[in-house]
Design an enzyme around this catalytic site. Sequence first.
Site, mmCIF file in Angstrom:
data_model
loop_
_atom_site.group_PDB
_atom_site.id
_atom_site.type_symbol
_atom_site.label_atom_id
_atom_site.label_comp_id
_atom_site.label_asym_id
_atom_site.label_seq_id
_atom_site.Cartn_x
_atom_site.Cartn_y
_atom_site.Cartn_z
ATOM 1 N N HIS A 160 0.836 -1.209 0.000
ATOM 2 C CA HIS A 160 0.000 0.000 0.000
ATOM 3 C C HIS A 160 0.872 1.261 0.000
ATOM 4 O O HIS A 160 2.058 1.213 0.308
ATOM 5 C CB HIS A 160 -0.886 0.043 1.252
ATOM 6 C CG HIS A 160 -2.074 -0.871 1.182
ATOM 7 N ND1 HIS A 160 -2.006 -2.187 1.534
ATOM 8 C CD2 HIS A 160 -3.352 -0.649 0.773
ATOM 9 C CE1 HIS A 160 -3.196 -2.757 1.362
ATOM 10 N NE2 HIS A 160 -4.033 -1.840 0.897
ATOM 11 N N LYS A 164 -0.427 4.789 4.661
ATOM 12 C CA LYS A 164 -1.254 3.817 5.405
ATOM 13 C C LYS A 164 -0.688 3.574 6.807
ATOM 14 O O LYS A 164 0.520 3.392 6.957
ATOM 15 C CB LYS A 164 -1.357 2.504 4.625
ATOM 16 C CG LYS A 164 -2.322 1.510 5.262
ATOM 17 C CD LYS A 164 -2.750 0.415 4.307
ATOM 18 C CE LYS A 164 -3.673 -0.588 4.961
ATOM 19 N NZ LYS A 164 -4.931 0.001 5.428
#
Length: 272
Positions: A160, A164
């Site tokens: 990600h 995040k």
Amino acid sequence: MAANDMKLVVVGAAGRMGQALIRIIHETDGVTLHAAIEREGSAFVGKDAGDLAGTGPLGVIVTTDPLKAFLDADGVLDFTAPAASVTFAGLAAQARIVHVIGTTGCGPEHEEKFEAAARHARVVKSGNMSLGVNLLGVLTRDAAKALPAIGWDIEIVEMHHKHKVDAPSGTALLLGEAAAAGRGIDLATQSVRVRDGHTGPRAAGTIGFATLRGGSVVGDHSVILAGEGELVTLSHSARDRSIFARGAVTAAVWARDEKPGFYSMLDVLGLS
Ligand SMILES: NC(=O)C1=CN([C@@H]2O[C@H](COP(=O)(O)OP(=O)(O)OC[C@H]3O[C@@H](n4cnc5c(N)ncnc54)[C@H](OP(=O)(O)O)[C@@H]3O)[C@@H](O)[C@H]2O)C=CC1
Ligand SMILES: O=C(O)C1=N[C@H](C(=O)O)C[C@H](O)C1
């Protein structure tokens, strides 16, 4: 806005997912943006939600009072943070509306509050609202069931964007639960979430996780089933946050006519 449109509130309206939700609500028939909520002190309060999300003005101004917004709405779309989602769950239950929860990184202390709220509200919660990932979950469960645990190791890899804050991702855990269900084992006691240093050989039957973070990656997940001399890899790559936002709106509309209870995207998509 048509008379029967479902009136939706977006909390965390200025966030990455908040903005995607506002755009998808704007382009979807049968739903309307009722309110956009940010926390007290946010620089976005007082701004038009459409200007934030890039649709052009929608006449919905970002405000800070969720209960006031929920009392006159049909549902709330919530991609925020665990503690905030617990607060929103209590208020959604009070208002007896649909609560779609996309927030990840929640622990047992949060989950028990969501389940309590689901006695009064229709709660749909999933670590990933996209059709593709939920199908991947079904494929993962079936593959884990089909391939013998002795001789086939399962590893879940995710990547990600650099912003995040939780790991492993909600999706990785969803896929881990699916693999554990296929194997008939308990993920909580059979997972290896971190490896570092002299780990010793891999314990047979466990499900391993690996986390990568960087750049602007929306969300990539692979389930690797590793046998002797062969690998099976099942994977999903999210290219755009609209897939999650579309799933969340679909979930809200689906839940509108359901009884109070705790539902998943598998229920919404008919994959359970
Ligand atoms: N299930 C799914 O399909 C998906 C889930 N997610 C999850 O959604 C969550 C949000 O992701 P993302 O949009 O990238 O994160 P962002 O940080 O971009 O957005 C979160 C938003 O929530 C706001 N917020 C946090 N606490 C409160 C509060 N108490 N009251 C009001 N607003 C609050 C933040 O405000 P502030 O900036 O002031 O803190 C921010 O605007 C994460 O948990 C992520 O993992 C993401 C994509 C898909
Ligand atoms: O934080 C994100 O961005 C995402 N979070 C969810 C997760 O934790 O799996 C879903 C998606 O992968 C994007």
